[in-house]
Design a protein around this motif. Structure first.
Motif, PDB file in Angstrom:
ATOM      1  N   UNK A 201       0.826  -1.207   0.000  1.00 45.43           N
ATOM      2  CA  UNK A 201       0.000   0.000   0.000  1.00 45.43           C
ATOM      3  C   UNK A 201       0.861   1.259   0.000  1.00 45.43           C
ATOM      4  N   UNK A 202       2.002   1.186   0.648  1.00 52.83           N
ATOM      5  CA  UNK A 202       2.861   2.361   0.792  1.00 52.83           C
ATOM      6  C   UNK A 202       3.474   2.829  -0.524  1.00 52.83           C
ATOM      7  N   UNK A 203       3.455   1.977  -1.548  1.00 58.49           N
ATOM      8  CA  UNK A 203       4.091   2.352  -2.817  1.00 58.49           C
ATOM      9  C   UNK A 203       3.122   2.394  -3.990  1.00 58.49           C
ATOM     10  N   UNK A 204       1.874   2.020  -3.757  1.00 62.35           N
ATOM     11  CA  UNK A 204       0.889   2.012  -4.846  1.00 62.35           C
ATOM     12  C   UNK A 204       0.751   3.402  -5.453  1.00 62.35           C
ATOM     13  N   UNK A 205       0.744   3.445  -6.777  1.00 63.20           N
ATOM     14  CA  UNK A 205       0.634   4.722  -7.475  1.00 63.20           C
ATOM     15  C   UNK A 205       1.968   5.410  -7.691  1.00 63.20           C
ATOM     16  N   UNK A 206       3.018   4.929  -7.029  1.00 61.11           N
ATOM     17  CA  UNK A 206       4.338   5.550  -7.177  1.00 61.11           C
ATOM     18  C   UNK A 206       5.361   4.596  -7.803  1.00 61.11           C
ATOM     19  N   UNK A 207       5.243   3.314  -7.494  1.00 61.63           N
ATOM     20  CA  UNK A 207       6.188   2.313  -7.991  1.00 61.63           C
ATOM     21  C   UNK A 207       5.515   1.434  -9.029  1.00 61.63           C
ATOM     22  N   UNK A 208       6.306   0.986 -10.002  1.00 61.52           N
ATOM     23  CA  UNK A 208       5.812   0.069 -11.020  1.00 61.52           C
ATOM     24  C   UNK A 208       6.820  -1.049 -11.222  1.00 61.52           C
ATOM     25  N   UNK A 209       6.340  -2.282 -11.120  1.00 60.16           N
ATOM     26  CA  UNK A 209       7.194  -3.440 -11.356  1.00 60.16           C
ATOM     27  C   UNK A 209       6.916  -3.967 -12.754  1.00 60.16           C
ATOM     28  N   UNK A 210       7.966  -4.367 -13.444  1.00 57.54           N
ATOM     29  CA  UNK A 210       7.798  -4.890 -14.796  1.00 57.54           C
ATOM     30  C   UNK A 210       8.929  -5.855 -15.088  1.00 57.54           C
ATOM     31  N   UNK A 211       8.770  -6.589 -16.161  1.00 62.09           N
ATOM     32  CA  UNK A 211       9.799  -7.579 -16.524  1.00 62.09           C
ATOM     33  C   UNK A 211       9.986  -7.608 -18.024  1.00 62.09           C
ATOM     34  N   UNK A 212      11.242  -7.628 -18.437  1.00 61.21           N
ATOM     35  CA  UNK A 212      11.591  -7.803 -19.837  1.00 61.21           C
ATOM     36  C   UNK A 212      11.896  -9.274 -20.048  1.00 61.21           C
ATOM     37  N   UNK A 213      11.005  -9.975 -20.712  1.00 66.82           N
ATOM     38  CA  UNK A 213      11.183 -11.417 -20.869  1.00 66.82           C
ATOM     39  C   UNK A 213      12.279 -11.774 -21.872  1.00 66.82           C
ATOM     40  N   UNK A 214      12.695 -10.812 -22.672  1.00 63.44           N
ATOM     41  CA  UNK A 214      13.757 -11.098 -23.639  1.00 63.44           C
ATOM     42  C   UNK A 214      15.100 -11.273 -22.955  1.00 63.44           C
ATOM     43  N   UNK A 215      15.341 -10.504 -21.911  1.00 59.93           N
ATOM     44  CA  UNK A 215      16.630 -10.598 -21.236  1.00 59.93           C
ATOM     45  C   UNK A 215      16.504 -10.999 -19.775  1.00 59.93           C
TER      46      UNK A 215
ATOM     47  N   UNK B  77      15.114  -9.695 -17.187  1.00 59.44           N
ATOM     48  CA  UNK B  77      15.429  -8.624 -16.247  1.00 59.44           C
ATOM     49  C   UNK B  77      14.152  -8.068 -15.637  1.00 59.44           C
ATOM     50  N   UNK B  78      14.153  -7.978 -14.321  1.00 61.53           N
ATOM     51  CA  UNK B  78      13.041  -7.414 -13.565  1.00 61.53           C
ATOM     52  C   UNK B  78      13.374  -5.966 -13.239  1.00 61.53           C
ATOM     53  N   UNK B  79      12.377  -5.095 -13.322  1.00 63.68           N
ATOM     54  CA  UNK B  79      12.590  -3.680 -13.040  1.00 63.68           C
ATOM     55  C   UNK B  79      11.646  -3.206 -11.925  1.00 63.68           C
ATOM     56  N   UNK B  80      12.095  -2.174 -11.242  1.00 62.59           N
ATOM     57  CA  UNK B  80      11.229  -1.477 -10.288  1.00 62.59           C
ATOM     58  C   UNK B  80      11.422   0.010 -10.540  1.00 62.59           C
ATOM     59  N   UNK B  81      10.424   0.622 -11.132  1.00 57.00           N
ATOM     60  CA  UNK B  81      10.467   2.058 -11.384  1.00 57.00           C
ATOM     61  C   UNK B  81       9.837   2.767 -10.202  1.00 57.00           C
ATOM     62  N   UNK B  82      10.591   3.678  -9.608  1.00 57.70           N
ATOM     63  CA  UNK B  82      10.152   4.346  -8.388  1.00 57.70           C
ATOM     64  C   UNK B  82      10.075   5.850  -8.641  1.00 57.70           C
TER      65      UNK B  82
END
Length: 126
Positions: free
Chosen positions: A61-75, A77-82
């Protein structure tokens, strides 16, 4: 054995942004749940976000709306955009992974996943 290597941690000002990366090697060919948790000295580990092979995501809840998790399946790699970072976001951020079904891929369980990287430091100051 999934090997995880994080990068992208840095010191930023309040309101700033960072993007963390987690490179996964020896990636298994099965359902996998990946995510991030953070830890500050003297405080409990806090799950931040999770991502599942099905595309399902979960956030604290503390990061909803501010952080985004995503993954590039080609390489693998997991990302966390903050974005809009706050001082309370300061901590060591760990990338984690576990083999589990989507319904068990929840942020609350992320500190206890089987595989963990070495961590990357995020410091947010005013």
């Amino acid at each position: 054995q999934v090997l995880l290597v994080e990068s992208g941690g840095d010191s930023v000002k309040v309101g700033g942004s960072l993007k963390l990366s987690c490179a996964a090697s020896q990636y298994p060919r099965s359902e996998i749940c990946m995510g991030w948790f953070r830890q500050t000295p003297g405080q409990e580990r806090e799950g931040v976000a999770t991502w599942h092979t099905t595309g399902a995501t979960d956030y604290a809840d503390s990061v909803k709306g501010r952080f985004t998790i995503s993954k590039d399946n080609n390489n693998h790699t997991l990302y966390l955009e903050m974005n809009n970072l706050k001082p309370e976001d300061t901590g060591i951020y760990y990338c984690v992974a576990d083999l589990r079904a989507s319904w068990t891929c929840r942020v609350a369980g992320s500190p206890f996943f089987s595989h963990r990287g070495q961590g990357t430091q995020v410091t947010v100051s005013s």
